[in-house]
Design a protein around this motif. Structure first.
Motif, PDB file in Angstrom:
ATOM      1  N   MET A   1      35.413  69.987  48.791  1.00  0.00           N
ATOM      2  CA  MET A   1      35.162  69.701  50.209  1.00  0.00           C
ATOM      3  C   MET A   1      34.684  68.253  50.358  1.00  0.00           C
ATOM      4  N   PRO A   2      35.237  67.543  51.332  1.00  0.00           N
ATOM      5  CA  PRO A   2      34.808  66.142  51.517  1.00  0.00           C
ATOM      6  C   PRO A   2      33.298  66.037  51.788  1.00  0.00           C
ATOM      7  N   HIS A   3      32.707  64.915  51.391  1.00  0.00           N
ATOM      8  CA  HIS A   3      31.264  64.703  51.580  1.00  0.00           C
ATOM      9  C   HIS A   3      30.876  64.575  53.051  1.00  0.00           C
ATOM     10  N   ILE A   4      31.822  64.102  53.876  1.00  0.00           N
ATOM     11  CA  ILE A   4      31.548  63.987  55.322  1.00  0.00           C
ATOM     12  C   ILE A   4      32.666  64.702  56.080  1.00  0.00           C
ATOM     13  N   ASN A   5      32.450  64.945  57.356  1.00  0.00           N
ATOM     14  CA  ASN A   5      33.459  65.612  58.186  1.00  0.00           C
ATOM     15  C   ASN A   5      34.509  64.586  58.612  1.00  0.00           C
ATOM     16  N   LEU A   6      35.648  64.610  57.935  1.00  0.00           N
ATOM     17  CA  LEU A   6      36.678  63.595  58.177  1.00  0.00           C
ATOM     18  C   LEU A   6      37.550  63.936  59.387  1.00  0.00           C
ATOM     19  N   LYS A   7      37.313  65.112  59.973  1.00  0.00           N
ATOM     20  CA  LYS A   7      37.966  65.494  61.238  1.00  0.00           C
ATOM     21  C   LYS A   7      39.487  65.583  61.154  1.00  0.00           C
ATOM     22  N   ASN A   8      40.006  65.855  59.964  1.00  0.00           N
ATOM     23  CA  ASN A   8      41.450  66.087  59.816  1.00  0.00           C
ATOM     24  C   ASN A   8      41.675  66.828  58.501  1.00  0.00           C
ATOM     25  N   ASP A   9      42.888  67.339  58.328  1.00  0.00           N
ATOM     26  CA  ASP A   9      43.204  68.094  57.113  1.00  0.00           C
ATOM     27  C   ASP A   9      44.155  67.336  56.199  1.00  0.00           C
ATOM     28  N   LEU A  10      44.253  66.034  56.382  1.00  0.00           N
ATOM     29  CA  LEU A  10      45.156  65.246  55.547  1.00  0.00           C
ATOM     30  C   LEU A  10      44.612  65.147  54.125  1.00  0.00           C
ATOM     31  N   PRO A  11      45.467  64.893  53.152  1.00  0.00           N
ATOM     32  CA  PRO A  11      44.997  64.772  51.768  1.00  0.00           C
ATOM     33  C   PRO A  11      44.605  63.329  51.416  1.00  0.00           C
ATOM     34  N   GLY A  12      43.753  63.216  50.407  1.00  0.00           N
ATOM     35  CA  GLY A  12      43.451  61.932  49.774  1.00  0.00           C
ATOM     36  C   GLY A  12      43.120  60.799  50.726  1.00  0.00           C
TER      37      GLY A  12
END
Lengths: 186, 186
Positions: free
Chosen positions: A1-12
């Protein structure tokens, strides 16, 4: 899980870049120039250097992504990409590229690891000053891209069939500089 | 002496960027956005993160250049810059900045060194998701800039009086994005 909420489901890196489009813009332009220029090093050579540095940095998303893009430029020769990844000195590639990969591997450790002897060897194998410059900057840029991807703990697809599909898009359309250069940072 | 003929007598990254203006353009834009934005982290905090990562990467030119720029934003408090450089945990700076410097130091080692605990601590100290994003990307970007500077063995002025003079220019005029964004990569 990403460390912050990146607000999308894209990879990398796509996830981080979508989260921060202002910084993504110049990063996309830089990738476009460094990896898709036909002056001097070929795009396949540029991608192999990026792939190899990403592999040394243990960045799963980046080394698979750029390995697949290199593969397209190499007419599907995935075996060659794998040989470069695992032991480029034994791969059937020109000595010039081997000596530039050696410089890139030194840059991955740190700029000061590059020696005059490394550079002299590259020159003896036919590298120009611009080839050496580009190898150093490609390696340095991937030390940024890889840290951006993993420092935020972005997700990497485990379905390996997604990488060739995305690679095809990049090989055909590039890294998006046609969009990014039209924007100005606010 | 630089590893390649950079065709100019400029110091540090300015020499490499003058040699390769096409790649310099997006790098200048990235520096401008990352280091001079007033949204979230202050420019002084951004420069301190860049200075500290450059110090960890042992990049003489960069850590002195960005230390002096930070110093200007801190109303000339060179003592504070020195404290951050040597032991930021004991420096009189907010806990939020300390926890972001800790994340930056992890990124300097490699993206995967950043832990959920590092991020949680930053959040507890008031960092937003965007602050954490920016700290990660500033640290990652300096891992590129530092390697570019030292991987080409650019020259760093030993006359330390030159750093404050250049810092004043950057603090007043920025990193040149007003020139760079007008150009398109060929």
């Amino acid at each position: 899980m990403p460390h912050i909420n990146l607000k999308n489901d894209l990879p990398g890196i796509r996830s981080a870049m979508a989260y921060s489009p202002k910084t993504a813009a110049p990063m996309g332009v830089l990738a476009e120039i460094l990896l898709r220029s036909n002056k001097g090093l070929a795009p396949a050579e540029r991608e192999l250097i990026g792939m190899y540095v990403s592999y040394l940095n243990d960045c799963f998303y980046c080394h698979h992504s750029h390995g697949e893009i290199a593969c397209i430029y190499l007419d599907g020769d995935r075996e060659l990409v794998e040989q470069v990844r695992k032991d480029y000195n034994k791969a059937p590639i020109p000595d010039k590229l081997k000596s530039l990969l050696a410089i890139a591997a030194k840059v991955q450790q740190g700029g000061k690891f590059v020696t005059a002897e490394d550079v002299e060897r590259a020159r003896e194998n036919g590298a120009t000053d611009m080839d050496i410059h580009d190898a150093v900057l490609i390696a340095a840029a991937f030390c940024m891209f890889n840290r951006y991807v993993d420092g935020l703990a972005t997700t990497a697809p485990t379905d390996m069939s997604s990488y060739p599909l995305r690679a095809k898009q990049v090989a055909e359309n590039g890294y998006g500089s046609h969009i990014y250069t039209a924007r100005q940072p606010a």
